[in-house]
Write a protein that holds these residues in place. Structure first.
Motif, PDB file in Angstrom:
ATOM      1  N   ALA A  91      32.476  81.297  32.062  1.00  0.00           N
ATOM      2  CA  ALA A  91      33.767  81.113  31.398  1.00  0.00           C
ATOM      3  C   ALA A  91      34.169  79.652  31.506  1.00  0.00           C
ATOM      4  O   ALA A  91      33.645  78.888  32.315  1.00  0.00           O
ATOM      5  N   GLY A  92      35.116  79.256  30.647  1.00  0.00           N
ATOM      6  CA  GLY A  92      35.646  77.900  30.674  1.00  0.00           C
ATOM      7  C   GLY A  92      37.150  77.908  30.493  1.00  0.00           C
ATOM      8  O   GLY A  92      37.715  78.827  29.893  1.00  0.00           O
ATOM      9  N   ILE A  93      37.816  76.878  31.035  1.00  0.00           N
ATOM     10  CA  ILE A  93      39.269  76.768  30.917  1.00  0.00           C
ATOM     11  C   ILE A  93      39.652  75.343  30.544  1.00  0.00           C
ATOM     12  O   ILE A  93      38.968  74.382  30.877  1.00  0.00           O
ATOM     13  N   MET A  94      40.768  75.230  29.802  1.00  0.00           N
ATOM     14  CA  MET A  94      41.395  73.957  29.490  1.00  0.00           C
ATOM     15  C   MET A  94      42.883  74.100  29.759  1.00  0.00           C
ATOM     16  O   MET A  94      43.373  75.195  30.074  1.00  0.00           O
ATOM     17  N   LEU A  95      43.609  73.004  29.603  1.00  0.00           N
ATOM     18  CA  LEU A  95      45.048  73.066  29.836  1.00  0.00           C
ATOM     19  C   LEU A  95      45.736  74.018  28.866  1.00  0.00           C
ATOM     20  O   LEU A  95      46.686  74.701  29.217  1.00  0.00           O
ATOM     21  N   ASP A  96      45.265  74.070  27.636  1.00  0.00           N
ATOM     22  CA  ASP A  96      45.931  74.880  26.614  1.00  0.00           C
ATOM     23  C   ASP A  96      45.084  76.049  26.127  1.00  0.00           C
ATOM     24  O   ASP A  96      45.333  76.577  25.037  1.00  0.00           O
ATOM     25  N   GLY A  97      44.095  76.459  26.881  1.00  0.00           N
ATOM     26  CA  GLY A  97      43.292  77.570  26.408  1.00  0.00           C
ATOM     27  C   GLY A  97      42.168  77.918  27.364  1.00  0.00           C
ATOM     28  O   GLY A  97      41.989  77.284  28.409  1.00  0.00           O
ATOM     29  N   ARG A  98      41.410  78.911  26.978  1.00  0.00           N
ATOM     30  CA  ARG A  98      40.271  79.343  27.770  1.00  0.00           C
ATOM     31  C   ARG A  98      39.254  80.013  26.854  1.00  0.00           C
ATOM     32  O   ARG A  98      39.594  80.493  25.766  1.00  0.00           O
ATOM     33  N   THR A  99      38.019  80.051  27.292  1.00  0.00           N
ATOM     34  CA  THR A  99      36.975  80.719  26.538  1.00  0.00           C
ATOM     35  C   THR A  99      36.943  82.201  26.909  1.00  0.00           C
ATOM     36  O   THR A  99      37.481  82.588  27.952  1.00  0.00           O
ATOM     37  N   PRO A 100      36.315  83.022  26.091  1.00  0.00           N
ATOM     38  CA  PRO A 100      36.087  84.412  26.508  1.00  0.00           C
ATOM     39  C   PRO A 100      35.087  84.455  27.662  1.00  0.00           C
ATOM     40  O   PRO A 100      34.312  83.509  27.875  1.00  0.00           O
ATOM     41  N   LEU A 101      35.107  85.526  28.409  1.00  0.00           N
ATOM     42  CA  LEU A 101      34.096  85.733  29.443  1.00  0.00           C
ATOM     43  C   LEU A 101      32.772  86.091  28.774  1.00  0.00           C
ATOM     44  O   LEU A 101      32.726  86.926  27.861  1.00  0.00           O
ATOM     45  N   HIS A 102      31.719  85.457  29.250  1.00  0.00           N
ATOM     46  CA  HIS A 102      30.392  85.765  28.715  1.00  0.00           C
ATOM     47  C   HIS A 102      29.524  86.301  29.843  1.00  0.00           C
ATOM     48  O   HIS A 102      29.327  85.637  30.863  1.00  0.00           O
ATOM     49  N   VAL A 103      29.007  87.501  29.648  1.00  0.00           N
ATOM     50  CA  VAL A 103      28.133  88.136  30.637  1.00  0.00           C
ATOM     51  C   VAL A 103      26.693  87.979  30.182  1.00  0.00           C
ATOM     52  O   VAL A 103      26.320  88.421  29.073  1.00  0.00           O
ATOM     53  N   PHE A 104      25.880  87.344  31.001  1.00  0.00           N
ATOM     54  CA  PHE A 104      24.464  87.195  30.685  1.00  0.00           C
ATOM     55  C   PHE A 104      23.757  88.527  30.910  1.00  0.00           C
ATOM     56  O   PHE A 104      23.911  89.153  31.952  1.00  0.00           O
ATOM     57  N   GLU A 105      22.989  88.913  29.936  1.00  0.00           N
ATOM     58  CA  GLU A 105      22.196  90.124  30.097  1.00  0.00           C
ATOM     59  C   GLU A 105      21.068  89.873  31.082  1.00  0.00           C
ATOM     60  O   GLU A 105      20.945  88.787  31.662  1.00  0.00           O
ATOM     61  N   ARG A 106      20.242  90.851  31.277  1.00  0.00           N
ATOM     62  CA  ARG A 106      19.172  90.746  32.267  1.00  0.00           C
ATOM     63  C   ARG A 106      18.285  89.539  32.005  1.00  0.00           C
ATOM     64  O   ARG A 106      18.081  89.133  30.871  1.00  0.00           O
ATOM     65  N   GLY A 107      17.752  89.011  33.071  1.00  0.00           N
ATOM     66  CA  GLY A 107      16.853  87.876  32.943  1.00  0.00           C
ATOM     67  C   GLY A 107      17.441  86.607  33.527  1.00  0.00           C
ATOM     68  O   GLY A 107      18.602  86.562  33.938  1.00  0.00           O
ATOM     69  N   THR A 108      16.623  85.578  33.575  1.00  0.00           N
ATOM     70  CA  THR A 108      17.019  84.298  34.134  1.00  0.00           C
ATOM     71  C   THR A 108      17.739  83.459  33.084  1.00  0.00           C
ATOM     72  O   THR A 108      17.379  83.468  31.898  1.00  0.00           O
ATOM     73  N   VAL A 109      18.772  82.727  33.524  1.00  0.00           N
ATOM     74  CA  VAL A 109      19.502  81.823  32.630  1.00  0.00           C
ATOM     75  C   VAL A 109      18.723  80.517  32.542  1.00  0.00           C
ATOM     76  O   VAL A 109      18.742  79.706  33.464  1.00  0.00           O
ATOM     77  N   SER A 110      18.052  80.302  31.447  1.00  0.00           N
ATOM     78  CA  SER A 110      17.270  79.082  31.233  1.00  0.00           C
ATOM     79  C   SER A 110      18.061  78.097  30.387  1.00  0.00           C
ATOM     80  O   SER A 110      19.175  78.390  29.923  1.00  0.00           O
ATOM     81  N   GLY A 111      17.474  76.927  30.159  1.00  0.00           N
ATOM     82  CA  GLY A 111      18.112  75.945  29.309  1.00  0.00           C
ATOM     83  C   GLY A 111      18.295  76.447  27.886  1.00  0.00           C
ATOM     84  O   GLY A 111      19.308  76.165  27.240  1.00  0.00           O
ATOM     85  N   VAL A 112      17.319  77.187  27.394  1.00  0.00           N
ATOM     86  CA  VAL A 112      17.410  77.722  26.035  1.00  0.00           C
ATOM     87  C   VAL A 112      18.534  78.748  25.940  1.00  0.00           C
ATOM     88  O   VAL A 112      19.319  78.752  24.978  1.00  0.00           O
ATOM     89  N   ARG A 113      18.629  79.641  26.932  1.00  0.00           N
ATOM     90  CA  ARG A 113      19.701  80.636  26.926  1.00  0.00           C
ATOM     91  C   ARG A 113      21.065  79.968  27.060  1.00  0.00           C
ATOM     92  O   ARG A 113      22.037  80.399  26.433  1.00  0.00           O
ATOM     93  N   TYR A 114      21.130  78.914  27.874  1.00  0.00           N
ATOM     94  CA  TYR A 114      22.395  78.191  28.027  1.00  0.00           C
ATOM     95  C   TYR A 114      22.825  77.582  26.693  1.00  0.00           C
ATOM     96  O   TYR A 114      24.001  77.609  26.335  1.00  0.00           O
ATOM     97  N   ARG A 115      21.864  77.054  25.950  1.00  0.00           N
ATOM     98  CA  ARG A 115      22.177  76.481  24.637  1.00  0.00           C
ATOM     99  C   ARG A 115      22.594  77.563  23.642  1.00  0.00           C
ATOM    100  O   ARG A 115      23.616  77.435  22.972  1.00  0.00           O
ATOM    101  N   ASP A 116      21.789  78.637  23.576  1.00  0.00           N
ATOM    102  CA  ASP A 116      22.012  79.661  22.552  1.00  0.00           C
ATOM    103  C   ASP A 116      23.222  80.546  22.851  1.00  0.00           C
ATOM    104  O   ASP A 116      23.897  80.999  21.913  1.00  0.00           O
ATOM    105  N   GLU A 117      23.515  80.818  24.128  1.00  0.00           N
ATOM    106  CA  GLU A 117      24.580  81.762  24.468  1.00  0.00           C
ATOM    107  C   GLU A 117      25.881  81.081  24.878  1.00  0.00           C
ATOM    108  O   GLU A 117      26.939  81.725  24.840  1.00  0.00           O
ATOM    109  N   ILE A 118      25.823  79.788  25.247  1.00  0.00           N
ATOM    110  CA  ILE A 118      27.042  79.112  25.726  1.00  0.00           C
ATOM    111  C   ILE A 118      27.410  77.926  24.836  1.00  0.00           C
ATOM    112  O   ILE A 118      28.503  77.862  24.269  1.00  0.00           O
ATOM    113  N   LEU A 119      26.488  76.962  24.717  1.00  0.00           N
ATOM    114  CA  LEU A 119      26.827  75.737  23.998  1.00  0.00           C
ATOM    115  C   LEU A 119      27.113  75.998  22.523  1.00  0.00           C
ATOM    116  O   LEU A 119      28.106  75.492  21.980  1.00  0.00           O
ATOM    117  N   GLU A 120      26.257  76.768  21.894  1.00  0.00           N
ATOM    118  CA  GLU A 120      26.422  77.001  20.460  1.00  0.00           C
ATOM    119  C   GLU A 120      27.663  77.838  20.131  1.00  0.00           C
ATOM    120  O   GLU A 120      28.497  77.414  19.328  1.00  0.00           O
TER     121      GLU A 120
END
Length: 261
Positions: A197-226
């Motif tokens: 999850a992420g927070i700012m002064l005027d807002g916040r992101t939704p909670l994101h639950v990673f499904e099974r498996g390891t959080v890799s750089g690709v998953r971080y890009r595809d599920e969080i950054l994008e």
């Protein structure tokens, strides 16, 4: 009201006054809901001593000495995770005095120690501390407008098994975060799930639950950054700042390129 129940001196004097005025003990017992022995003993005490003050009871002798009390306090502070059973055994081994767990708790309470859950933290190296202190000093004069451009993000892993926070330590009130009262946690055991999850002064992101498996750089890009970070960056550019930690997926070359586009 039983004969063991205590009542204040005002009531005791009222009872004596009515007895002196000629009221019977039976009437007084019924009015004040007292047992016969309470009224009888109070009247006998007044007649014999001319007073209704309670005599100090003898009571049981104290199970520990002042030296033994200090010893319990010292070993509890040295080993804050020790249970009352362990402290009782340590006291018996050192002094030959055997006391109950209730007695141990009472003695520690008298010295200001109470059983509480320990605070937890991630262990930091000297480099971690130095870098964090430098970052804080660099940003201590930032304005609210500057902080409003920062998105703070982090992941937390939640264990699906019973954790060890049921373990209590002995500490004084108000000293939760003293180094001696903090327990470092390096990793989680057993099954669990990762939540971002992420927070700012005027807002916040939704909670994101990673499904099974390891959080890799690709998953971080595809599920969080994008899906998340791009939206917040689009609303704040060009001053947008993404704050994350030093997890390997965050520092991956792919993740760094995407976050800097």
């Amino acid at each position: 009201m039983s004969n063991h129940q205590r009542f204040d001196d005002g009531m005791r004097w009222r009872i004596v006054g009515r007895l002196e005025a000629g009221q019977s003990q039976v009437q007084i017992r019924r009015e004040f809901h007292l047992t016969p022995s309470v009224v009888c003993n109070l009247w006998k005490q007044f007649q014999d001593a001319g007073s209704i003050e309670r005599k100090p009871g003898q009571g049981p002798s104290r199970a520990t000495t002042a030296t033994e009390d200090r010893y319990l306090s010292i070993i509890a502070r040295r080993n804050r995770c020790a249970t009352v059973s362990q402290l009782s055994r340590d006291l018996y081994a050192a002094t030959g005095t055997r006391v109950t767990k209730v007695t141990v708790s009472k003695r520690l309470h008298e010295t200001g120690l109470f059983a509480r859950r320990s605070a937890v933290c991630v262990p930091l190296t000297s480099t971690n501390r130095r870098v964090r202190l430098a970052w804080c000093r660099e940003h201590r004069d930032w304005s609210m407008d500057q902080w409003a451009t920062v998105l703070f993000t982090d992941e937390s892993r939640f264990s699906l098994n019973t954790d060890s926070r049921r373990t209590f330590i002995w500490r004084e009130p108000g000293n939760r975060y003293l180094p001696s009262n903090v327990r470092e946690i390096h990793h989680y055991g057993g099954g669990g799930l990762m939540v971002w999850a992420g927070i700012m002064l005027d807002g916040r992101t939704p909670l994101h639950v990673f499904e099974r498996g390891t959080v890799s750089g690709v998953r971080y890009r595809d599920e969080i950054l994008e899906p998340y970070v791009r939206l917040f960056r689009g609303a704040v550019v060009p001053e947008f700042i993404l704050m994350d930690d030093n997890a390997r997926p965050h520092r991956a070359l792919l993740g760094r390129l995407i976050s800097r586009e």
